[in-house]
Design an enzyme around this catalytic site. Structure first.
Site, PDB file in Angstrom:
ATOM      1  N   HIS A 137      -9.059   3.903  -0.804  1.00  0.00           N
ATOM      2  CA  HIS A 137      -7.710   3.355  -0.709  1.00  0.00           C
ATOM      3  C   HIS A 137      -7.415   2.403  -1.861  1.00  0.00           C
ATOM      4  O   HIS A 137      -7.346   1.185  -1.667  1.00  0.00           O
ATOM      5  CB  HIS A 137      -7.552   2.670   0.654  1.00  0.00           C
ATOM      6  CG  HIS A 137      -6.190   2.110   0.910  1.00  0.00           C
ATOM      7  ND1 HIS A 137      -5.026   2.674   0.410  1.00  0.00           N
ATOM      8  CD2 HIS A 137      -5.786   1.037   1.643  1.00  0.00           C
ATOM      9  CE1 HIS A 137      -3.994   1.955   0.812  1.00  0.00           C
ATOM     10  NE2 HIS A 137      -4.426   0.957   1.554  1.00  0.00           N
ATOM     11  N   CYS A 165       0.823  -1.218   0.000  1.00  0.00           N
ATOM     12  CA  CYS A 165       0.000   0.000   0.000  1.00  0.00           C
ATOM     13  C   CYS A 165       0.855   1.265   0.000  1.00  0.00           C
ATOM     14  O   CYS A 165       0.317   2.375  -0.064  1.00  0.00           O
ATOM     15  CB  CYS A 165      -0.931  -0.001   1.204  1.00  0.00           C
ATOM     16  SG  CYS A 165      -1.741  -1.582   1.445  1.00  0.00           S
TER      17      CYS A 165
END
Ligand SMILES: [Zn+2]
Lengths: 422, 143
Positions: free
Chosen positions: A367, A94
């Site tokens: 996200h 991420c």
């Protein structure tokens, strides 16, 4: 502080853009990156001919898994008409696109290039939620995933350790969530650009339409305590403690400081960069702190010659509500074990002493994992240029902002410090 | 058994045999669990096996109501959650595993610091066997 690390020459952001983050049936990775890129080049005050871009770095975690297509560097380069110039993909789960920006900055600082595009993209919503979870688990530690841990469960376990150590409760986390939604309502790019009260009202309308009993929530904190509104995902993490599944792209245009004036009179200077690596959960020195965070912060503070007190606002990686507390402690904004009180007292709100996640954070902005780090910088860019509109931090003397990005469950952490002054 | 490599493959074979095995560095004595092929303290690769007793205390946990696919196949779902946790072993290292013998539907009753003992949950047989590590609260164990 320790010795000051310096880049060989300064690097500035002169343009920034992002797609809206959401779950799209009709937009793919190329479409989303084209939108981010268009906004980025249009944001360059004095304009840029995209043909001047000399190289590109692109963060992507695992479109390979999500849509069975790998090797995204040249695909995006081709999309933008950049071949045969070099395009490099970075992977740090991420945190992939912060790694892209960092490596692009090193390339400029080295003297190799003057004008570089860096960003990230992820396309996650075309497969089932179970499959997305399996994809994300590729970034987990082999021991935890093997024993049935999910990502929310890792942060759930961290939360139980934090609560036991410091006397905080799950209710304290709701102050993070409520604040993120308030900020996101002011951000048209956010996947959930609405407050929790807005969501409560939508839910009440739905119950009324279906003739079901209508809950009597007196405020958003009471709604969050209602399992019908906020079911458990991985105790103590409920639905509203977790970021959503998203598609999106974001990018920034980096140039050598000495030519920044050709593009804008208001560049954003990269004054600190840091990165750390971490261990599997069971091997971490502490369950309530991430050593990779602390190392990233140390590197960046040393390079900038600054301390945590100098940072005026930050975007941090709130993949789960508890993570926001851990980060603001690891970065030195709060003493360990006190962030929950600081948040409860409103310290991180838009008008507080230390605004955190003015964009709405991962929780509300969305996200798309490979795009998140670059998108955090897009927010810092807007804030430091005074262009954040209704969510502009009400501080007439705003000069230093930061972004903190996390990959996996702390395997990769980055910390970047930016200034609108040289 | 000394012929096995100090890696995750051997670690899982030992789990099949209901043994909790770490590596101890012959150079500096550092204990690693699960085992490591190289010591990160002195960088020796001269290791010996060290068996752990499996006694520890719960350091962190989560009760999972939205399981991954392979756990859903075992029958876990929103109505049938399961608990995972991090355990501080008495030898000074931590382990992760499933926490059994607790009420996953009432996770508020599970306490950090609870004394636990290792168990082994086997699936399949022969070459297909895989074993998961679990911990169960010790009867009458004071927390
Ligand atoms: Zn050693």
């Amino acid at each position: 502080m320790g010795e000051k690390r310096k880049l060989g020459r300064g690097v500035c952001i002169v343009g920034a853009g992002m797609s809206r983050f959401d779950m799209y049936k009709d937009k793919d990775s190329k479409q989303l990156f084209a939108e981010a890129f268009k906004e980025c080049i249009d944001s360059v005050d004095k304009g840029i001919d995209p043909k001047e871009i000399q190289a590109m770095w692109l963060g992507n975690f695992t479109n390979d898994f999500f849509i069975h297509q790998g090797h995204w560097g040249p695909i995006i380069s081709d999309l933008l008409g950049l071949p045969p110039k070099p395009a490099t993909r970075t992977e740090g789960a991420c945190a992939s696109s912060t790694l892209a920006v960092k490596d692009a900055a090193y390339a400029i600082a080295s003297g190799m290039y003057d004008i570089v595009l860096a960003g990230g993209v992820e396309e996650m919503s075309k497969i089932s939620t179970e499959a997305v979870s399996e994809g994300l688990a590729l970034a987990g530690s082999p021991y935890e995933v093997y024993e049935g841990f999910t990502f929310p469960a890792v942060f759930g376990a961290i939360a139980t350790a934090y609560f036991a150590k410091y006397g905080a409760t799950w209710e304290d986390l709701n102050y993070v969530t409520v604040k993120s939604h308030e900020n996101a309502k002011l951000n048209p790019k956010a996947q959930f650009n609405m407050t929790i009260k807005d969501i409560m009202n939508l839910r009440i309308e739905k119950y009324k339409k279906k003739g079901q009993p209508v809950p009597e929530w007196k405020d958003e904190y009471e709604a969050l305590r209602d399992p019908r509104f906020n079911p458990v995902v991985a105790w103590p993490m409920r639905l509203f403690d977790c970021c959503p599944i998203s598609d999106g792209a974001a990018c920034v245009l980096l140039v050598a400081e000495e030519i920044a004036h050709m593009f804008t009179d208001h560049p954003i200077y990269i004054i600190g960069m840091g990165q750390g690596s971490g261990r599997a959960l069971h091997d971490c020195p502490s369950l309530t702190s991430l050593e990779a965070n602390k190392h990233a912060a140390k590197e960046a503070y040393e390079m900038a010659g600054l301390t945590p007190k100098d940072i005026q606002f930050a975007e941090v990686h709130d993949c789960f509500s508890i993570a926001e507390l851990i980060h603001i402690e690891d970065l030195g904004f709060c003493k360990e074990g006190t962030a929950y009180r600081f948040v409860r007292e409103g310290g991180t709100r838009l008008n507080g002493p230390m605004p955190i996640n003015t964009s709405g954070g991962l929780k509300c902005k969305g996200h798309p994992v490979g795009a998140t780090g670059a998108a955090q910088m897009v927010e810092v860019w807007h804030q430091l240029r005074g262009e954040a509109g209704p969510r502009q931090i009400p501080n007439g003397d705003l000069h230093i902002g930061a972004s903190q990005n996390l990959g996996g469950t702390g395997g990769t952490c980055t910390f970047m410090i930016f200034s609108n002054e040289k | 058994m000394e012929e096995r490599y100090f890696n995750d493959i051997s670690y899982k074979q030992f789990l099949n045999e209901e043994r909790l095995m770490g590596s101890r560095c012959k150079g500096c004595g550092t204990l690693c669990f699960p085992p490591r092929p190289i010591c990160t303290n002195c960088y020796s690769t001269d290791m010996e096996w060290a068996e752990l007793k499996g006694n520890g205390k719960l350091a962190g946990f989560s009760s999972i109501f939205v399981p991954p696919a392979f756990m859903a196949e075992e029958g876990f779902d929103r109505k049938h959650p399961y608990v995972v946790g991090v355990v501080e072993l008495e030898e000074g290292v931590r382990a992760v595993g499933r926490i059994v013998g607790v009420d996953a539907n009432r996770p508020e009753t599970i306490k950090i610091g609870t004394p636990v003992k290792a168990e082994f949950i086997h699936f399949g047989e022969g070459d297909q066997m895989r074993t998961h590590l679990a911990f169960r609260p010790v009867e009458g164990g004071a927390s």
